[in-house]
Design an enzyme around this catalytic site. Structure first.
Site, short mmCIF file in Angstrom:
data_model
loop_
_atom_site.label_atom_id
_atom_site.label_comp_id
_atom_site.label_asym_id
_atom_site.label_seq_id
_atom_site.Cartn_x
_atom_site.Cartn_y
_atom_site.Cartn_z
N CYS A 1 24.33 -16.13 9.07
CA CYS A 1 24.16 -15.67 10.45
C CYS A 1 22.71 -15.23 10.64
O CYS A 1 22.43 -14.23 11.31
CB CYS A 1 25.14 -14.56 10.80
SG CYS A 1 25.05 -13.11 9.74
N LYS B 1 37.13 -16.24 8.25
CA LYS B 1 37.06 -17.64 7.81
C LYS B 1 38.18 -17.98 6.83
O LYS B 1 38.70 -19.10 6.85
CB LYS B 1 35.68 -17.91 7.21
CG LYS B 1 34.56 -17.71 8.23
CD LYS B 1 33.18 -17.80 7.60
CE LYS B 1 32.12 -17.39 8.59
NZ LYS B 1 32.17 -15.94 8.93
#
Length: 479
Positions: free
Chosen positions: A247, A131
């Protein structure tokens, strides 16, 4: 596609039945969890455009399917994975793409959803770097990113991925994220908190991910997540954007953490709906406007993403109790800075006003200008990129600076053949049929910088860092 046996605790299945919207099939959820995860990559647009990358790999026979929420993201299928792992391809070694799960591209897509242009961004839990590198590409390597990682062992991996992708605008820190709200109050235009979580969404990649799962551990993790989100929100400037993601799939670590922030700072928190983030996003939309991605919806990992805006300032948190220590660098200015810049430009290393020269003894570094106001407030593990080490005869230019700053069309650039490039990655000297004219050589392949080297007679002396040297097959299509 073959299924694999996933361990599901009974209490987890009960929890998922309760959490799953009536529009989704529980049987399809179980089936999706037992299918292996589709491989995916994200093209590094700091190095190459999407169109040019697709043209480059067209002869390889790779099958690429666009990921709807990330223009530069693709699911990938290859016939030669066993003979040549994706991570050993020349295109990966030179930073042209990042192997990244499709769902994990969602948070950064959300962070930049309204085409905003933040100048100072924090990635609060950054390793291994997927990211952070995605944020850097969206920022065009401008501004600054503070990439924090709590795990000391993962900071090295984070730096390696940042370096491979040619990123120059990043500062690395190694802290518990709960310090930033107090240490750097309202200092960031945008913050990504991809929070540590119970990992319920990753069973397609790790069938044993739920072996240590329990409802009690979810609650403990959610308590930590609230503290991290509180810290991140205090570090965000009024008007700034914060994305919270995990997640995992349970409500306690997702919706309820965000709702807690809204209840705690009712006048300062605005939820920004993600229904138009990409076509078909409404299939994962919650009533609050978050995305709760169960794996069967888009055939990917389970994921959660929330986007919010800080609409008013908050009272400061208590000042942190730690001491930062003396900063060991001094700015390099005037004639000295000009000398370094001219010497670097002569070998093809170029940068703009976004990066400033600093010095520590014989080391010369480039720091992103946007990070300089944070100096003295936190201790950095690594700041910017190391440009060079000075010595009696000039400068020893550093590999990470070459990858980030080199101009592949420079007069000293020397394009290698595929066979020569493979030798380069193996750490061997190059003996080209027609040696370069210059003594200082910018070695390139596929118009990408591989390193700076010295020509010694008819030989190009290999300067590839020993820790990066590879062996075995490296290039698609080579025997």
């Amino acid at each position: 596609m073959a299924q694999h046996a996933v361990y599901f605790p009974d209490a987890f299945l009960t929890q998922m039945r309760e959490a799953m919207p009536s529009t989704l099939s529980f049987d399809e959820f179980i089936s999706a969890c037992q299918r292996p995860l589709r491989r995916s990559i994200r093209i590094n647009t700091l190095k190459i455009s999407v169109a040019d990358f697709l043209a480059l790999i067209a002869p390889y026979g790779w099958s690429l399917t666009p990921i709807p929420w990330c223009h530069e993201g693709f699911w990938i299928e290859r016939d030669d994975e066993e003979a040549l792992p994706l991570g050993s391809t020349a295109e990966h070694l030179s930073g042209l793409f990042y192997i990244q799960e499709a769902s994990s591209m969602l948070p950064v897509a959300a962070l930049f959803a309204d085409d905003n242009h933040p100048q100072r961004v924090m990635d609060m839990a950054a390793a291994p770097g997927s990211k952070t590198t995605q944020i850097a590409a969206r920022m065009g390597n401008r501004g600054a990113i503070l990439a924090n990682e709590f795990s000391a062992s993962r900071v090295k991996v984070l730096h390696a991925n940042i370096s491979r992708c040619g990123i120059a605008n990043t500062a690395l820190t190694h802290f518990d994220g709960r310090v930033f709200g107090a240490a750097l109050p309202e200092m960031f235009d945008a913050i990504l908190l991809d929070a540590p979580c119970s990992g319920e969404g990753v069973v397609r990649k790790d069938p044993d991910a739920l072996k240590n799962w329990s409802p009690e551990s979810n609650l403990d993790i959610a308590a930590t997540q609230r503290e991290l989100l509180d810290s991140a929100f205090h570090a965000l400037r009024p008007g700034g954007t914060l994305v919270y993601s995990t997640c995992t799939l349970n409500r306690q670590e997702n919706e309820e953490v965000c709702l807690w922030l809204k209840e705690t700072y009712a006048d300062a928190v605005e939820f920004l709906p993600l229904d138009d983030l990409f076509p078909d996003a409404d299939r994962a939309l919650t009533p609050e406007g978050f995305l709760h991605v169960f794996p069967q919806i888009y055939d990917c990992e389970g994921f959660f993403v929330a986007r919010l805006r800080k609409i008013s300032s908050l009272p400061a948190m208590p000042a942190p109790g730690y001491k930062v220590g003396t900063f060991p660098f001094t700015p390099l200015k005037g004639r000295e800075a000009l000398h370094v810049t001219q010497a670097a430009n002569a070998v093809g290393l170029l940068w703009d006003e976004n990066l400033h020269l600093w010095q520590r003894e014989k080391e010369v570094w480039l720091f992103p200008a946007e990070i300089e106001s944070l100096i003295g407030k936190v201790r950095f593990s690594r700041l910017g990129i190391k440009l060079a080490e000075s010595h009696n005869k000039g400068y020893r230019w550093q590999h990470e600076a070459t990858i980030a700053l080199a101009c592949p069309t420079h007069a000293h650039a020397f394009e290698l053949s595929a066979q020569e490039a493979e030798e380069w990655y193996r750490g061997r000297d190059i003996y080209p049929q027609t040696p370069p004219a210059a003594d200082d050589v910018l070695v390139t392949f596929q118009r990408q910088p591989l390193g700076l080297a010295k020509r010694i007679g008819s030989r190009i002396k290999n300067s590839y860092p020993r820790e990066l040297v590879r062996d075995g097959k490296l290039f698609t299509g080579n025997s």
